[in-house]
Design a protein around this motif. Structure first.
Motif, PDB file in Angstrom:
ATOM      1  N   ASP A   4       0.823  -1.209   0.000  1.00  0.00           N
ATOM      2  CA  ASP A   4       0.000   0.000   0.000  1.00  0.00           C
ATOM      3  C   ASP A   4       0.859   1.262   0.000  1.00  0.00           C
ATOM      4  OD1 ASP A   4       0.649  -0.749   2.781  1.00  0.00           O
ATOM      5  OD2 ASP A   4      -0.471   1.070   3.263  1.00  0.00           O
ATOM      6  N   GLU A   5       2.156   1.088   0.257  1.00  0.00           N
ATOM      7  CA  GLU A   5       3.047   2.241   0.130  1.00  0.00           C
ATOM      8  C   GLU A   5       3.604   2.343  -1.284  1.00  0.00           C
ATOM      9  OE1 GLU A   5       4.630   2.453   4.740  1.00  0.00           O
ATOM     10  OE2 GLU A   5       5.756   1.303   3.262  1.00  0.00           O
ATOM     11  N   PHE A   7       2.127   1.087  -4.329  1.00  0.00           N
ATOM     12  CA  PHE A   7       1.095   1.564  -5.255  1.00  0.00           C
ATOM     13  C   PHE A   7       0.242   2.612  -4.559  1.00  0.00           C
ATOM     14  CE2 PHE A   7       1.763  -2.683  -7.223  1.00  0.00           C
ATOM     15  CZ  PHE A   7       2.135  -2.217  -8.479  1.00  0.00           C
ATOM     16  N   VAL A   8      -0.151   3.628  -5.316  1.00  0.00           N
ATOM     17  CA  VAL A   8      -1.074   4.609  -4.769  1.00  0.00           C
ATOM     18  C   VAL A   8      -2.483   4.023  -4.892  1.00  0.00           C
ATOM     19  CG1 VAL A   8      -1.955   6.953  -4.938  1.00  0.00           C
ATOM     20  CG2 VAL A   8       0.436   6.479  -5.451  1.00  0.00           C
ATOM     21  N   GLY A 157       4.225   4.900  -5.761  1.00  0.00           N
ATOM     22  CA  GLY A 157       5.001   5.561  -4.720  1.00  0.00           C
ATOM     23  C   GLY A 157       4.463   6.900  -4.254  1.00  0.00           C
ATOM     24  N   GLY A 158       3.635   7.562  -5.057  1.00  0.00           N
ATOM     25  CA  GLY A 158       3.082   8.856  -4.654  1.00  0.00           C
ATOM     26  C   GLY A 158       3.909  10.007  -5.178  1.00  0.00           C
ATOM     27  N   PRO A 179       8.879   8.058  -1.157  1.00  0.00           N
ATOM     28  CA  PRO A 179       9.485   8.242  -2.484  1.00  0.00           C
ATOM     29  C   PRO A 179       9.117   9.551  -3.175  1.00  0.00           C
ATOM     30  CG  PRO A 179       7.930   6.382  -2.457  1.00  0.00           C
ATOM     31  CD  PRO A 179       7.922   6.963  -1.099  1.00  0.00           C
TER      32      PRO A 179
ATOM     33  N   ILE B 291       4.420   7.829   4.955  1.00  0.00           N
ATOM     34  CA  ILE B 291       4.175   8.089   3.529  1.00  0.00           C
ATOM     35  C   ILE B 291       2.696   8.431   3.338  1.00  0.00           C
ATOM     36  CG2 ILE B 291       4.215   7.057   1.226  1.00  0.00           C
ATOM     37  CD1 ILE B 291       6.537   5.319   2.183  1.00  0.00           C
ATOM     38  N   PRO B 292       2.393   9.586   2.734  1.00  0.00           N
ATOM     39  CA  PRO B 292       1.046  10.162   2.796  1.00  0.00           C
ATOM     40  C   PRO B 292      -0.100   9.232   2.389  1.00  0.00           C
ATOM     41  CG  PRO B 292       2.565  11.687   1.738  1.00  0.00           C
ATOM     42  CD  PRO B 292       3.332  10.437   1.996  1.00  0.00           C
ATOM     43  N   HIS B 293       0.065   8.445   1.304  1.00  0.00           N
ATOM     44  CA  HIS B 293      -1.092   7.690   0.833  1.00  0.00           C
ATOM     45  C   HIS B 293      -1.198   6.314   1.496  1.00  0.00           C
ATOM     46  CE1 HIS B 293       1.481   5.098  -1.638  1.00  0.00           C
ATOM     47  NE2 HIS B 293       2.217   6.177  -1.767  1.00  0.00           N
ATOM     48  N   SER B 294      -0.291   5.995   2.435  1.00  0.00           N
ATOM     49  CA  SER B 294      -0.283   4.649   3.019  1.00  0.00           C
ATOM     50  C   SER B 294      -1.346   4.516   4.115  1.00  0.00           C
ATOM     51  CB  SER B 294       1.090   4.356   3.606  1.00  0.00           C
ATOM     52  OG  SER B 294       1.344   5.233   4.681  1.00  0.00           O
ATOM     53  N   ARG B 295      -1.656   3.256   4.444  1.00  0.00           N
ATOM     54  CA  ARG B 295      -2.627   3.008   5.507  1.00  0.00           C
ATOM     55  C   ARG B 295      -2.084   3.483   6.858  1.00  0.00           C
ATOM     56  NH1 ARG B 295      -3.429  -2.646   4.195  1.00  0.00           N
ATOM     57  NH2 ARG B 295      -3.835  -2.050   2.041  1.00  0.00           N
TER      58      ARG B 295
END
Lengths: 646, 325
Positions: A4-5, A7-8, A157-158, A179, B291-295
């Motif tokens: 989940d880190e 792939f966005v 990665g965002g 990233p 990391i912003p979009h992570s759970r």
């Protein structure tokens, strides 16, 4: 790192993008395989060192990036159209304005201009290619790979979200982990190598490869502006390289150049960034000035007014461009003396720029003005760019800037100079030299629609933003309250933004329409031009450009020859074997290794980074021991090519 | 020209439409001498700019109209390539304009470094403004009180803000009182402002600081000297003391409501000399940016918000509902 880190996830728009990326890839692979185009792709494009083809690839990439950056812009305008909108959340909005700014400057404006420089400058100076054709291919592929690396960030990665200026300490690991920010550092670093090489390449090309008789003060203005731009690139880009490297060390290897800990100095980053960043602004505006000079002169059917003043003013601007960077942060508290000095130097840049405006106006004076689309864009440039110019002088007044800084007043100003200057020039230049690249003109009627829809949309979008700024609306906010009263003007601005989007679509349609229906040019002189690129007998010059290198006797040599009725006809006995560089796949492979190295560093996977770097050095090593001095085009082949085309 | 006409008409209409709203725009509606000086400078420059636009547009319209390609075209001179007289004129005029703009600019730059001319003889009120993602902490060292996300200031008296930041680079801006200045960790910048009218003015951080930037705002209440003194002494008497534990929680990224304390954090840390304090406090609380979009980031955010709520409760419990403003 967890999935989940990597792939966005979680946003339907991102899933949509994932699907469309996969479909496009499959579509391209299918097309190449079904129509047996792989060999064509490799031989004609991926391995080419021909400046015209590289130029076209630069421009195609830039138009794609204009689409990407434009979609970013419209997403932002949609979010800001009404108060308290829920279309994008804060983090998503921050990522979008960061990628919008970075892409538009680094991956759209610069490559678009460098693409046109690639196509046009060797032709304008009567050369058969650039000084270092192989290096030119390395430049393109490192730019392209840097752009791709940066662009995949939004699905893997965002994306970076600290703004295109990436001020520290916000952009540090402690406040922006992951990233995202690394993509910014590595994408720009890799593309920056290409730009620096372009600077060296074209500096040498223009200084050493001009046709006999073409002295410096007989060079066309676009070539002059390119020369000055290359000098700025050579002095400015190493600063960016160093600054990016230092921040990369901070993020990947725990150094403390700009961080909160270890007495890092965040102000140092701001200074280094703008020491590059301000000259960068002139890197993207000087070639634009050069193009407008060519176009206005051509369609006024008149020689450029004040040729020497144009050159001196450009040199003055280039010098000043390194002496004004502090005006990007008058509010840092550097003291009255520093702010006063930089206020005055910044305002002083307006003087040579003003001189240029008047010289363009007087180029039209006593001329015979034809309103072709490139000329319309040039006139639109004068009218709109002046608004950007005068508001720039207002921003230069430090005491007043304390109120404009970080507001929509500033946002509007730099869009007025970068769109009305650079983007108008890209469109004007693209249309003007389109027949040189593809052998036919873009449709003029549709082109005029593009111009009017875009120009009106541009003003509707950005003019209200001056007033939003004076009403205290800061830049980079993702929403605003109803009570702020900013709603109506933001709605107007959004409507203008979408008009520009529609104009872009009409432009793309025009490319398709003209490809299908436009009359093919039969001569090399589509616009009754003045400079050497129009002197080739065929619409599209052959790969060696000139069968016989022209001898130049003065400014606007080709035009004067035509006036005197003395255009030379090519004779078979004048033709000698032509020395040309060989194609090479090494630049493409080298850039691919750069991608591997960059991707590894973005995710802090050092095994991958090291593998990529070894690959890069491998290609360098290979090239060093490759004894390829190019080849000769035989006289028979040249005669055949020239006759067929006659 | 015919073709350009709608374009000019459109521009003119738009300018009129926008300028009619001029007096409502807050930068041009200042409530203190600093903002007024800047407004005057802005208006002075706008007249020059309108003059330049007028000259360029009139000249463009004339030339484009007169020398358009048409039948019976007159005055065509393809070799007309320059004129020393004309070129000298348009080198000199911009130089004069730049000089005319530089003089008042430099004067203002120097005068804005100190307190306003009209109140030079008064002792300025000193307030330390510290930005921490995404809130403002204001310390009044003389009154020995501290507020979060709001300010009380006396009218007609200069206020000297000593600006710093606990983390990101921020910019302290109260548009109606005057222009902004950066607040940076490990650094101290100074800014003089003054209110000449009582009222509530919006202040904010205008420099991008990440996710919570949009709501990184505060209110400034300008009141009479007597009211200010009364508020300060009541706050000193009734508001709770700021504990180190509470202050640590303030260092977490997030938003909090307005708060009031009867002591200042300057007793143990000045962020102008200690840039690492906020990061250390976050570490003490076991917080690490994700990391912003992570759970993990979503869970972290929820935890932070709970901490903030606890902090807000601990502040209001100890002094009931006696928010003095």
């Amino acid at each position: 790192m967890k999935w989940d880190e990597f792939f966005v996830t979680g946003d339907p728009m991102i899933y949509g993008a994932d699907v469309s990326i996969v479909l496009t890839m499959v579509g391209i692979l299918f097309y190449l395989t079904k129509y047996n185009k792989w060999k064509w792709l490799w031989d004609e494009w991926l391995t080419t060192v021909d400046h015209k083809k590289l130029g076209i690839m630069y421009i195609v990439s830039a138009v794609l990036m204009l689409f990407r950056g434009g979609v970013d812009a419209l997403l932002m305008r949609t979010q800001l159209a009404v108060p308290e909108a829920k279309f994008l959340d804060s983090q998503h909005y921050n990522e979008i304005f960061t990628t919008h700014g970075t892409i538009m400057i680094i991956f759209m404006a610069m490559p678009f201009l460098i693409g046109l420089i690639n196509v046009v400058v060797p032709l304008q100076i009567g050369a058969r290619d650039v000084a270092y054709p192989y290096l030119n291919a390395v430049s393109f592929w490192t730019f392209f790979i840097g752009a791709m690396l940066f662009n995949i960030s939004f699905v893997i990665g965002g994306s970076p979200s600290a703004g295109w200026t990436s001020y520290m300490p916000l952009a540090s690991n402690e406040l922006s982990p992951g990233p995202g920010q690394n993509y910014y550092l590595l994408g720009l670093q890799i593309a920056g190598i290409g730009t620096l090489l372009t600077g060296i390449n074209f500096l040498v090309t223009i200084l050493k490869m001009r046709a006999p008789g073409m002295t410096l003060f007989r060079m066309p203005m676009f070539t002059w502006s390119s020369l000055v731009t290359m000098v700025i690139i050579i002095f400015a880009f190493p600063i960016l390289t160093v600054a990016l490297a230092l921040m990369t060390f901070d993020r990947l290897f725990g150094s403390h150049f700009f961080t909160l800990q270890g007495a890092g100095m965040d102000m140092l980053w701001a200074n280094l960034f703008w020491l590059w960043g301000h000259p960068e602004v002139y890197i993207v505006i000087l070639p634009a000035f050069g193009m407008f000079s060519e176009i206005i002169s051509t369609f006024s059917r008149k020689t450029l007014f004040g040729y020497k003043a144009m050159i001196w003013s450009m040199l003055l601007i280039a010098g000043y461009s390194f002496l004004v960077w502090v005006h990007h942060f008058f509010t840092m508290g550097s003291g009255a003396l520093v702010n006063s000095v930089f206020s005055i130097t910044t305002m002083a840049i307006g003087i040579p720029t003003g001189v240029k405006i008047f010289n363009w106006l007087f180029t039209m004076y006593r001329g015979k003005i034809q309103f072709t689309t490139p000329m319309l864009w040039s006139l639109g440039f004068i009218v709109n760019f002046v608004i950007g110019g005068v508001t720039g002088v207002m921003l230069a007044m430090a005491a007043a800037d304390y109120q404009y800084h970080n507001t929509y007043f500033l946002v509007s100003h730099f869009h007025y100079v970068l769109i009305a200057g650079t983007v108008f020039a890209c469109f004007a230049g693209l249309i003007y030299w389109y027949p040189k690249m593809f052998g036919y003109k873009l449709n003029e009627r549709i082109g005029k629609w593009v111009f009017w829809v875009f120009t009106i949309g541009f003003n509707v979008c950005f003019f209200p933003q001056y007033f939003l700024g004076l009403d205290g609306m800061p830049r980079r906010v993702y929403t605003y309250s109803e009570e702020s009263g900013w709603g109506p003007l933001n709605m107007v601005s959004t409507i203008g933004g979408f008009m520009m989007g529609i104009a872009f679509l009409i432009l793309v349609y025009n490319m398709y329409y003209s490809f299908r229906y436009a009359k093919r040019e039969t001569t090399g002189d589509a616009w009754d031009g003045r400079t050497l690129e129009w002197s080739t007998p065929t619409a599209m010059p052959p790969f060696y450009n000139f069968a016989k290198i022209p001898e130049v006797t003065g400014l606007d040599h080709f035009w004067r020859q035509k006036q005197a009725g003395k255009v030379e006809k090519l004779k078979a006995e004048d033709i000698k074997p032509i020395h040309m560089p060989s194609n090479s796949g090494v630049p493409f492979i080298m850039a691919s290794f750069f991608f591997v190295a960059g991707f590894g560093m973005v995710f802090d996977w050092m095994w991958m980074a090291i593998a990529g770097i070894i690959g890069v050095f491998g290609t360098l090593f290979y090239r060093s021991f490759e004894y390829d001095d190019g080849y000769y085009v035989s006289v028979e082949e040249v005669i055949e090519t020239e006759k067929i085309s006659k | 020209m015919r073709r350009l006409k709608p374009f000019f008409t459109f521009g003119l209409l738009m300018a009129v439409f926008m300028l009619s709203g001029c007096s409502d725009m807050i930068v041009l509606d200042p409530k203190g001498p600093v903002g007024a000086e800047q407004r005057d400078l802005i208006m002075y420059s706008i007249w020059f700019m309108l003059f330049i636009l007028l000259v360029v547009y009139a000249l463009t319209a004339f030339i484009v109209y007169k020398y358009r390609d048409r039948k019976n075209h007159k005055g065509y001179d393809p070799d007309n390539e320059g004129s020393h007289l004309l070129e000298t004129i348009w080198w000199i005029i911009p130089i004069i304009i730049v000089i005319a703009l530089s003089i008042p600019t430099v004067k203002s730059i120097y005068s804005l470094e100190g307190p306003p001319e009209e109140s030079k003889d008064q002792k300025p009120l000193v307030i330390h403004a510290t930005s921490v993602n995404w809130k403002w902490v204001f310390s009044y060292p003389e009154q020995d009180i501290e507020t979060v996300n709001y300010l009380h200031i006396p009218e007609d008296r200069p206020v000297l803000f000593k600006l710093t930041s606990a983390d990101s680079m921020a910019s302290f801006w109260v548009p109606q009182l005057g222009g902004q200045k950066y607040a940076m960790a490990g650094m101290e910048t100074e800014l003089y402002l003054q209110a000449d009218e009582q009222g509530t003015y919006e202040g904010r951080n205008s420099n991008f600081t990440g996710e919570g930037f949009t709501n990184h705002t505060f209110d400034v209440m300008a009141m009479s000297d007597a009211e200010f003194e009364k508020w300060a002494s009541e706050t000193k008497a009734h508001a709770p003391e700021l504990s180190k534990g509470q202050y640590d929680k303030l260092m977490l990224p997030g938003h909090v409501k307005e708060m009031t304390f009867s002591s200042t954090h300057l007793d143990w840390v000045d962020h102008a000399t200690n840039a690492e304090y906020a990061l250390d406090a976050r570490e003490r609380l076991g917080y690490e940016e994700k990391i912003p979009h992570s759970r993990a980031a979503k869970e972290e955010k929820k935890k932070r918000e709970e901490e903030m709520k606890k902090l807000e409760e601990s502040e209001s419990e100890s002094h009931g509902d006696s928010h003095a403003h």
